[in-house]
Write an enzyme that holds these catalytic residues in place. Structure first.
Site, short mmCIF file in Angstrom:
data_model
loop_
_atom_site.label_atom_id
_atom_site.label_comp_id
_atom_site.label_asym_id
_atom_site.label_seq_id
_atom_site.Cartn_x
_atom_site.Cartn_y
_atom_site.Cartn_z
CE LYS A 1 -2.44 -1.65 3.62
NZ LYS A 1 -2.03 -3.08 3.55
N GLY B 1 10.24 3.58 6.68
CA GLY B 1 8.91 3.90 7.21
C GLY B 1 8.33 2.72 7.98
CB THR B 2 9.14 -0.91 7.95
OG1 THR B 2 9.17 -0.90 6.52
CG2 THR B 2 8.49 -2.18 8.45
CB THR B 3 6.03 0.87 12.54
OG1 THR B 3 4.99 0.17 11.86
CG2 THR B 3 5.94 2.34 12.22
CG HIS C 1 -3.27 2.21 12.41
ND1 HIS C 1 -2.99 2.74 13.64
CD2 HIS C 1 -2.45 2.84 11.52
CE1 HIS C 1 -2.05 3.66 13.52
NE2 HIS C 1 -1.70 3.74 12.24
CE LYS D 1 0.32 0.15 12.81
NZ LYS D 1 1.53 0.10 11.98
N GLY E 1 3.84 2.45 15.53
CA GLY E 1 5.13 3.09 15.79
C GLY E 1 4.93 4.55 16.20
#
Ligand SMILES: NC(=O)C1=CN([C@@H]2O[C@H](COP(=O)(O)OP(=O)(O)OC[C@H]3O[C@@H](n4cnc5c(N)ncnc54)[C@H](OP(=O)(O)O)[C@@H]3O)[C@@H](O)[C@H]2O)C=CC1
Ligand SMILES: O=C(O)C1=N[C@H](C(=O)O)C[C@H](O)C1
Length: 276
Positions: free
Chosen positions: A17, A109-111, A165, A169, A175
């Protein structure tokens, strides 16, 4: 027009996404060149990254699951390469280490990275004198919300965080919520002094303990994208800060800024607010 060569960018998680939005944004940025699109999803192999991202023309960059050859390729370009990672908490640590080993700057950006992992990566980036950005939230609205929360925390002793969210997720809490709680905890006070002895009749009813008395509550539902509330309470008043995203395009100005800024860094930096 600048004479500088475009920044070579490899997007990891390019079929996801966020990855699709990043492919589109990088392809449209005049100072960047998409050189690789990585995704492990079997059904996406060899598909054109641009078409997947909804561009009218193909980019002639096929999706591949081979990260190392792409990092090697990006490392050979005239400008230092950048890897943008929007994948999964399970794979992001190894991806960052591989990128740094190739001299490619990670924008992450990955948490879901643990504090321990972030510390190890900071040490690794330091030793390699390589810039690395880990940004739990790329939207300017969230930076402003967090700054307002820090100011409010000087005047309120009671606060709880709710993050909401979409239900695809993987990690909880988000995060962003963890980072927000950390910022409040750094204010040097303990929040929510208990007035009664509480007992949870169902485990988790009062959310997770994020430190210094701050609790985070996580909601997952279809129909949501990404939302966060920081709710302060005091006698006779409630002060609510809320941020809502309605389109993942909101993260792209932050992502493009981070791609440009990471080239000027020699170590790991955590948080969009540090590069604005
Ligand atoms: N910092 C920020 O502002 C934001 C951060 N995020 C974070 O970004 C991450 C991704 O979110 P989102 O795009 O919604 O997730 P998606 O699941 O939509 O996309 C992730 C993609 O990465 C692929 N993938 C998984 N592991 C690897 C790997 N090792 N190498 C290459 N590709 C891989 C997945 O394939 P498959 O489906 O087959 O596993 C999938 O196609 C999450 O951690 C999320 O929290 C999200 C929004 C904003
Ligand atoms: O998974 C998401 O969607 C998001 N993840 C990030 C997080 O965990 O904070 C950022 C944003 O909330 C969207």
């Amino acid at each position: 027009m600048s004479n500088q060569a475009p920044i070579p960018v490899v997007v990891v998680g390019a079929g996801g996404k966020m990855g699709r939005e990043v492919v589109k944004a990088v392809a449209q940025a005049p100072d960047m060149n998409l050189v690789g699109a990585i995704d492990t999803s079997p059904e996406l192999q060899d598909k054109d990254a641009g078409e997947l991202a909804g561009l009218t023309e193909p980019l002639e960059i096929p999706i591949t699951n081979q990260i190392e050859p792409m990092l090697a390729f990006a490392a050979q370009e005239r400008q230092p390469g950048v890897m943008v990672d929007f994948t999964h908490p399970k794979s992001v640590y190894d991806n960052i280490r591989s990128a740094i080993a190739y001299g490619v700057r990670p924008v992450v950006g990955t948490t879901g990275l643990t504090q321990q992992q972030i510390s190890e990566l900071a040490e690794f980036a330091d030793k390699a004198s390589t810039g690395c950005l880990i940004i739990p939230n790329f939207s300017i609205g969230m930076v402003l919300l967090q700054q307002a929360a820090v100011v409010a925390s000087q005047y309120f002793d009671h606060v709880e965080i709710i993050e909401l969210h979409h239900n695809q997720k993987a990690d909880a809490p988000s995060g962003t919520a963890i980072q927000t709680a950390q910022m409040l905890a750094e204010m040097g006070k303990v929040f929510n002094p208990p007035l009664v002895e509480e007992s949870e009749k169902l485990p988790g009813a009062r959310g997770s303990q994020a430190g210094e008395g701050i609790r985070i509550h996580s909601i997952r539902l279809p129909g949501l994208i990404a939302h966060q509330e920081v709710i302060f309470g005091a006698a006779g008043q409630i002060y609510t800060l809320r941020h809502d995203t309605s389109d993942r395009a909101c993260y792209m100005p932050g992502v493009l800024l981070a791609i440009r800024k990471v080239l000027q860094l020699k170590s790991l930096v955590y948080g969009l607010e540090k590069i604005l």
